[in-house]
Design an enzyme around this catalytic site. Structure first.
Site, PDB file in Angstrom:
ATOM      1  N   HIS A  58       1.386   3.291  -3.235  1.00  0.00           N
ATOM      2  CA  HIS A  58       0.390   4.216  -3.796  1.00  0.00           C
ATOM      3  C   HIS A  58       0.980   5.594  -4.056  1.00  0.00           C
ATOM      4  O   HIS A  58       0.584   6.284  -5.003  1.00  0.00           O
ATOM      5  CB  HIS A  58      -0.795   4.353  -2.834  1.00  0.00           C
ATOM      6  CG  HIS A  58      -1.901   3.391  -3.104  1.00  0.00           C
ATOM      7  ND1 HIS A  58      -2.765   3.527  -4.165  1.00  0.00           N
ATOM      8  CD2 HIS A  58      -2.306   2.282  -2.443  1.00  0.00           C
ATOM      9  CE1 HIS A  58      -3.643   2.542  -4.152  1.00  0.00           C
ATOM     10  NE2 HIS A  58      -3.390   1.766  -3.123  1.00  0.00           N
ATOM     11  N   ASP A 106      -9.058  -3.650  -2.920  1.00  0.00           N
ATOM     12  CA  ASP A 106      -8.848  -2.690  -4.010  1.00  0.00           C
ATOM     13  C   ASP A 106      -9.312  -3.239  -5.354  1.00  0.00           C
ATOM     14  O   ASP A 106      -9.933  -2.535  -6.157  1.00  0.00           O
ATOM     15  CB  ASP A 106      -7.353  -2.357  -4.143  1.00  0.00           C
ATOM     16  CG  ASP A 106      -6.833  -1.462  -3.045  1.00  0.00           C
ATOM     17  OD1 ASP A 106      -7.644  -0.767  -2.405  1.00  0.00           O
ATOM     18  OD2 ASP A 106      -5.607  -1.463  -2.833  1.00  0.00           O
ATOM     19  N   GLN A 135       0.812  -1.213   0.000  1.00  0.00           N
ATOM     20  CA  GLN A 135       0.000   0.000   0.000  1.00  0.00           C
ATOM     21  C   GLN A 135       0.849   1.269   0.000  1.00  0.00           C
ATOM     22  O   GLN A 135       0.423   2.309  -0.500  1.00  0.00           O
ATOM     23  CB  GLN A 135      -0.936  -0.011   1.209  1.00  0.00           C
ATOM     24  CG  GLN A 135      -1.955  -1.138   1.160  1.00  0.00           C
ATOM     25  CD  GLN A 135      -2.818  -1.079  -0.085  1.00  0.00           C
ATOM     26  OE1 GLN A 135      -3.454  -0.070  -0.366  1.00  0.00           O
ATOM     27  NE2 GLN A 135      -2.825  -2.157  -0.856  1.00  0.00           N
TER      28      GLN A 135
END
Length: 217
Positions: free
Chosen positions: A35, A134, A32
């Site tokens: 990102h 996601d 993550q």
């Protein structure tokens, strides 16, 4: 108390104990962190050993992860490892952080399901992760960031619907009883006109003698 938010960078909190290992924790944190360079990724654990192992694995994976040039910036600026005393303290810290994504990899993830209050989306157990949410299994990923999870949840169909409400007091006794409380509250706020809306109904429906702009005793 907030009512809206500007969506911020992706936030990920991994809550874990010694039932999992450092590699899976580091993988989920860096997964993550890629990102963007301002995406916080935090490990919250009761195990000092897991904390140390995760730090070692983060360092190792940053040498081979193709997106390490992004994830490294995020981890160095915003990455954290927090060691808590017990599950209750982890819960308190997690609710204070109020992160967008909260991933729970503990022996009893249902305990956190039943006790956590502030999060955008919750991912329970090591078989589940934020990337699944996601890309494949939901839920909706228009989620609160920057601690907005303290007062709101994710986007859902109800936010696109017009809601209308109505009230109807159906008996004289109920109108008079509500009027008594309303009269006193209005007086406390200094709203005599509001108070009279209550008082007139106490007079008519409750058959009580209330002075104009007075207070129901």
């Amino acid at each position: 108390m907030g009512i809206d938010l500007f969506a911020g960078p992706t936030e990920t909190l991994v809550i874990a104990d010694e039932s999992v290992d450092g590699e899976i924790c580091a993988t989920d944190l860096l997964g993550q962190a890629e990102h963007g360079p301002d995406s916080p990724a935090i490990l919250l654990t009761t195990s000092e050993k897991l904390a140390q192992d995760t730090l070692k694995e983060v360092a190792r994976l940053l040498e081979i992860l193709p997106t390490a040039h992004i994830a490294r910036q995020s981890w160095e600026k915003y990455g954290q490892v927090i060691v808590a005393q017990d599950d209750k303290e982890m819960c308190r810290i997690a609710d204070e952080l109020a992160f967008e994504h909260v991933q729970v990899m503990t022996r009893d993830p249902d305990w956190f399901l039943n006790n956590l209050q502030n999060f955008g989306a919750l991912f329970l157990g090591p078989r589940t992760n934020v990337a699944y949410g996601d890309k494949a299994i939901g839920t909706n990923h228009t989620l609160p960031t920057r601690k907005a999870a303290r007062y709101t949840g994710g986007l859902w169909v109800g936010k696109f619907l017009k809601t209308c409400s109505y009230q109807r007091v159906t008996t004289d006794a109920a109108s008079a009883l509500v009027g008594e409380y309303c009269s006193r509250l209005c007086a406390l706020e200094g709203f005599a006109g509001h108070g009279e809306q209550a008082n007139i109904r106490v007079r008519r429906y409750g058959k009580r003698d209330v002075p104009y702009a007075g207070i129901v005793e």
